[in-house]
Design a protein around this motif. Structure first.
Motif, short mmCIF file in Angstrom:
data_model
loop_
_atom_site.label_atom_id
_atom_site.label_comp_id
_atom_site.label_asym_id
_atom_site.label_seq_id
_atom_site.Cartn_x
_atom_site.Cartn_y
_atom_site.Cartn_z
N GLN A 72 0.86 -1.18 0.00
CA GLN A 72 0.00 0.00 0.00
C GLN A 72 0.89 1.22 0.00
O GLN A 72 1.88 1.28 0.73
CB GLN A 72 -0.88 0.00 1.25
N GLY A 73 0.57 2.22 -0.83
CA GLY A 73 1.31 3.47 -0.84
C GLY A 73 2.38 3.53 -1.92
O GLY A 73 2.51 2.64 -2.75
N ASP A 74 3.17 4.62 -1.85
CA ASP A 74 4.17 4.89 -2.89
C ASP A 74 5.60 4.83 -2.36
O ASP A 74 6.53 5.28 -3.01
CB ASP A 74 3.91 6.26 -3.51
N GLY A 75 5.78 4.32 -1.16
CA GLY A 75 7.11 4.24 -0.56
C GLY A 75 7.32 5.27 0.54
O GLY A 75 8.18 5.09 1.38
N GLY A 76 6.55 6.34 0.52
CA GLY A 76 6.69 7.40 1.52
C GLY A 76 5.78 7.19 2.72
O GLY A 76 5.32 6.07 2.99
N THR A 77 5.50 8.27 3.42
CA THR A 77 4.65 8.22 4.61
C THR A 77 3.31 7.56 4.28
O THR A 77 2.70 7.87 3.26
CB THR A 77 4.43 9.65 5.15
N GLY A 78 2.89 6.64 5.15
CA GLY A 78 1.64 5.92 4.96
C GLY A 78 1.79 4.59 4.24
O GLY A 78 0.87 3.78 4.21
N THR A 79 2.95 4.35 3.67
CA THR A 79 3.19 3.11 2.94
C THR A 79 3.22 1.92 3.90
O THR A 79 3.73 2.03 5.02
CB THR A 79 4.53 3.20 2.18
N ILE A 80 2.71 0.81 3.45
CA ILE A 80 2.82 -0.45 4.20
C ILE A 80 3.67 -1.39 3.37
O ILE A 80 3.40 -1.63 2.19
CB ILE A 80 1.45 -1.06 4.53
N LYS A 81 4.73 -1.90 4.02
CA LYS A 81 5.65 -2.83 3.37
C LYS A 81 5.54 -4.18 4.04
O LYS A 81 5.46 -4.26 5.27
CB LYS A 81 7.10 -2.34 3.49
N GLN A 82 5.56 -5.23 3.24
CA GLN A 82 5.58 -6.59 3.79
C GLN A 82 6.96 -7.18 3.54
O GLN A 82 7.42 -7.26 2.41
CB GLN A 82 4.52 -7.46 3.14
#
Length: 157
Positions: free
Chosen positions: A46-56
């Protein structure tokens, strides 16, 4: 719920902006390349890599965990600060919040300060060996990234 906070510091010969780009901005690409023995991939879900992004983060088979998720709470290229939260933890933690600041040293390297705040479930006590293991993993990742950047001086310039 218990709350436990720990501070850690790491000194590097790599300038702060370069280390920040490698370990915060592009970690989803760089870390799996540098640590294939542990991390299979890091996917932005989710997101574009910046603030708010979710990484798995997907670990190799046979490890303690198959995957975990991090949410980017702050990524500031001007102040070189990065804050993220480990979410969807199944065991004894509700979440773990990491705040990292990359600062210049007079020698041209960086002083990297990390504060970790563990939010436990119920009456769980945080054991010293858990904290020590987490610090060792973070230090190992810094050292691997530092070695890569020393061998590839044009990377993340």
């Amino acid at each position: 719920m218990g709350v436990f906070t720990f501070a850690n510091e790491y000194i590097s010969t790599i300038p702060p902006a370069k280390l920040f780009k490698a370990l915060a901005v592009d970690s989803h690409n760089l870390i799996p390349k540098l640590m294939p023995q542990a991390i299979k991939s890091i996917d932005i879900i989710q997101g574009d890599g910046g603030t708010g992004t979710i990484k798995q983060i997907n670990f190799i088979e046979g490890g303690h965990l198959s995957s975990m998720k991090n949410r980017v709470d702050e990524q500031n290229l001007e102040t070189l600060t990065y804050k993220y939260t480990m979410i969807d933890l199944k065991e004894k933690f509700k979440s773990i919040v990491y705040e990292v600041k990359f600062e210049p040293t007079p020698e041209g390297g960086s002083q990297n300060k990390m504060t970790s705040t563990y939010y436990t479930k119920g009456e769980v006590e945080l054991k010293e060996e858990d904290v020590k293991a987490s610090k060792e993993r973070a230090f190992r990742m810094y050292k691997i990234a530092e070695a890569y950047l020393l061998q590839n001086p044009d990377a993340y310039a």
